[in-house]
Design a protein around this motif. Structure first.
Motif, PDB file in Angstrom:
ATOM      1  N   VAL A  63       0.831  -1.206   0.000  1.00 37.67           N
ATOM      2  CA  VAL A  63       0.000   0.000   0.000  1.00 37.67           C
ATOM      3  C   VAL A  63       0.863   1.252   0.000  1.00 37.67           C
ATOM      4  CG1 VAL A  63      -1.667   1.322   1.344  1.00 37.67           C
ATOM      5  CG2 VAL A  63      -1.952  -1.139   1.088  1.00 37.67           C
ATOM      6  N   SER A  64       2.042   1.184   0.598  1.00 36.95           N
ATOM      7  CA  SER A  64       2.897   2.367   0.711  1.00 36.95           C
ATOM      8  C   SER A  64       3.335   2.892  -0.647  1.00 36.95           C
ATOM      9  CB  SER A  64       4.137   2.039   1.548  1.00 36.95           C
ATOM     10  OG  SER A  64       4.940   1.069   0.894  1.00 36.95           O
ATOM     11  N   GLY A  65       3.484   1.988  -1.633  1.00 31.67           N
ATOM     12  CA  GLY A  65       3.856   2.424  -2.974  1.00 31.67           C
ATOM     13  C   GLY A  65       5.239   3.027  -3.055  1.00 31.67           C
ATOM     14  N   ILE A  86      -3.700   3.189  -8.480  1.00 30.11           N
ATOM     15  CA  ILE A  86      -4.499   4.230  -7.815  1.00 30.11           C
ATOM     16  C   ILE A  86      -4.311   4.067  -6.314  1.00 30.11           C
ATOM     17  CG2 ILE A  86      -6.809   5.158  -7.426  1.00 30.11           C
ATOM     18  CD1 ILE A  86      -7.624   3.861 -10.106  1.00 30.11           C
ATOM     19  N   SER A  87      -3.930   5.138  -5.646  1.00 33.25           N
ATOM     20  CA  SER A  87      -3.789   5.119  -4.183  1.00 33.25           C
ATOM     21  C   SER A  87      -4.877   5.985  -3.568  1.00 33.25           C
ATOM     22  CB  SER A  87      -2.405   5.636  -3.770  1.00 33.25           C
ATOM     23  OG  SER A  87      -1.388   4.763  -4.223  1.00 33.25           O
ATOM     24  N   LEU A  88      -5.549   5.437  -2.572  1.00 30.85           N
ATOM     25  CA  LEU A  88      -6.606   6.158  -1.857  1.00 30.85           C
ATOM     26  C   LEU A  88      -6.256   6.197  -0.377  1.00 30.85           C
ATOM     27  CD1 LEU A  88      -9.802   4.477  -3.395  1.00 30.85           C
ATOM     28  CD2 LEU A  88      -8.582   6.484  -4.249  1.00 30.85           C
ATOM     29  N   LEU A 101     -13.489   6.116  -6.358  1.00 30.89           N
ATOM     30  CA  LEU A 101     -13.032   5.660  -7.667  1.00 30.89           C
ATOM     31  C   LEU A 101     -13.961   6.139  -8.778  1.00 30.89           C
ATOM     32  CD1 LEU A 101     -11.951   2.007  -6.797  1.00 30.89           C
ATOM     33  CD2 LEU A 101     -10.442   3.926  -7.314  1.00 30.89           C
ATOM     34  N   GLN A 102     -15.266   6.018  -8.574  1.00 27.98           N
ATOM     35  CA  GLN A 102     -16.227   6.469  -9.580  1.00 27.98           C
ATOM     36  C   GLN A 102     -16.114   7.975  -9.815  1.00 27.98           C
ATOM     37  OE1 GLN A 102     -19.661   3.589  -7.904  1.00 27.98           O
ATOM     38  NE2 GLN A 102     -20.373   5.105  -9.365  1.00 27.98           N
ATOM     39  N   ASP A 103     -15.948   8.723  -8.743  1.00 32.29           N
ATOM     40  CA  ASP A 103     -15.932  10.176  -8.854  1.00 32.29           C
ATOM     41  C   ASP A 103     -14.643  10.706  -9.478  1.00 32.29           C
ATOM     42  OD1 ASP A 103     -18.413  10.236  -7.701  1.00 32.29           O
ATOM     43  OD2 ASP A 103     -17.707  10.804  -5.702  1.00 32.29           O
ATOM     44  N   SER A 104     -13.512  10.056  -9.180  1.00 32.59           N
ATOM     45  CA  SER A 104     -12.222  10.628  -9.563  1.00 32.59           C
ATOM     46  C   SER A 104     -11.397   9.794 -10.529  1.00 32.59           C
ATOM     47  CB  SER A 104     -11.382  10.885  -8.296  1.00 32.59           C
ATOM     48  OG  SER A 104     -12.045  11.749  -7.410  1.00 32.59           O
ATOM     49  N   ILE A 128      -5.004   0.215  -5.644  1.00 32.68           N
ATOM     50  CA  ILE A 128      -5.682  -0.549  -6.700  1.00 32.68           C
ATOM     51  C   ILE A 128      -4.772  -0.529  -7.920  1.00 32.68           C
ATOM     52  CG2 ILE A 128      -7.738  -0.704  -8.163  1.00 32.68           C
ATOM     53  CD1 ILE A 128      -7.937   1.396  -5.033  1.00 32.68           C
ATOM     54  N   VAL A 129      -4.371  -1.700  -8.387  1.00 27.03           N
ATOM     55  CA  VAL A 129      -3.458  -1.815  -9.525  1.00 27.03           C
ATOM     56  C   VAL A 129      -4.189  -2.515 -10.668  1.00 27.03           C
ATOM     57  CG1 VAL A 129      -1.263  -2.730 -10.356  1.00 27.03           C
ATOM     58  CG2 VAL A 129      -1.461  -1.922  -7.978  1.00 27.03           C
TER      59      VAL A 129
END
Length: 280
Positions: A63-65, A86-88, A101-104, A128-129
């Motif tokens: 998750v840290s990326g 995508i990192s949230l 995710l839907q919004d952005s 999310i990859v």
């Protein structure tokens, strides 16, 4: 004794948290695939119905990326062509993450080139990859793979099936139609060379228009398209998992099929498939 009891309680708590997170990660993938299976509005454009993404454990990354994404996937032995991460930070559960995710990030979720997905979570941080792998080398030419699609689809039609909210009984096999195959080849080639993914081509023609131009005189036409998958099995499995595509496959009114693929390494998805269903 008190110390041992505390340790056991802590282990159970960690196990419970891990199980909850795993369930949330699976739920998020399910929500993303449900979102892709329907026509969506994104950046003032309407998407196509897309087959589901396949969960791939090699895409479940930290998750840290902190590490290079491509290097991480190389170490995981994932044969990469393209990838988007995508990192949230903040969503408390899968529905909250899906809303963000839907919004952005709708353009990423609805990109037809991606066929695999991995989701990881730590507390309220998510990663999310989505990725597209290299195409395999086992593909035959378009005619050979079109016949494979026909075989796989006819096998699917031998069993009753639930396609979303619709129930379909087992039905009769489809027969190959060369005119529909010609129209399918034209559209697959147009998508590959033109780098687009849509039932409507660059000239505005629909599946029925293309079938008519190829000389097909049937009264009913339906079309399934796919991109990125490198085998007939993957394509048909993806269609069966998508309610709209599945309904075309199982429609008892269709009796004929033409299908093929076209590839262009310069395109986003690399390979594009078209199956054109008809009823004389």
């Amino acid at each position: 004794m008190r110390s041992r009891s505390s340790a056991a309680t802590l282990c159970l708590g960690l196990l419970f948290a891990s199980t909850v997170h795993a369930a949330d990660e699976a739920q998020l993938i399910e929500s993303i695939n449900a979102y892709r299976s329907q026509v969506q509005r994104c950046a003032d454009k309407a998407s196509e119905e897309l087959p589901p993404l396949s969960a791939d454990s090699r895409l479940v990354l930290s998750v840290s990326g902190g590490e290079d994404l491509q290097q991480a996937l190389t170490r995981a032995a994932y044969p990469l062509v393209n990838v988007q991460a995508i990192s949230l930070s903040g969503p408390r559960d899968a529905p909250a993450a899906m809303k963000v995710l839907q919004d952005s990030f709708c353009k990423v979720l609805l990109d037809p080139q991606f066929i695999d997905i991995g989701v990881s979570r730590q507390a309220r941080d998510w990663r999310i990859v989505l990725a597209r792998p290299l195409l395999g080398r086992g593909l035959g030419d378009g005619a050979v793979e079109g016949q494979k699609l026909l075989e796989r689809i006819n096998t699917a039609r031998t069993q009753s099936r639930q396609c979303g909210a619709q129930t379909f009984a087992a039905t009769t096999p489809l027969a190959w139609n060369a005119l529909l195959a010609s129209a399918a080849e034209t559209h697959s080639r147009a998508m590959a060379n033109g780098n687009f993914f849509s039932h409507r081509d660059r000239d505005g023609r629909t599946p029925s228009d293309r079938a008519e131009l190829a000389g097909y005189s049937g009264g009913q036409v339906g079309e399934n398209i796919a991109a990125g998958q490198d085998s007939a099995d993957q394509v048909v499995n993806g269609w069966l998992a998508s309610p709209g595509h599945c309904a075309n496959l199982m429609n008892p009114q269709f009796s004929e099929l033409g299908a093929t693929y076209a590839a262009d390494p310069k395109s986003d998805a690399g390979i594009y498939w078209t199956a054109l269903f008809g009823a004389p």
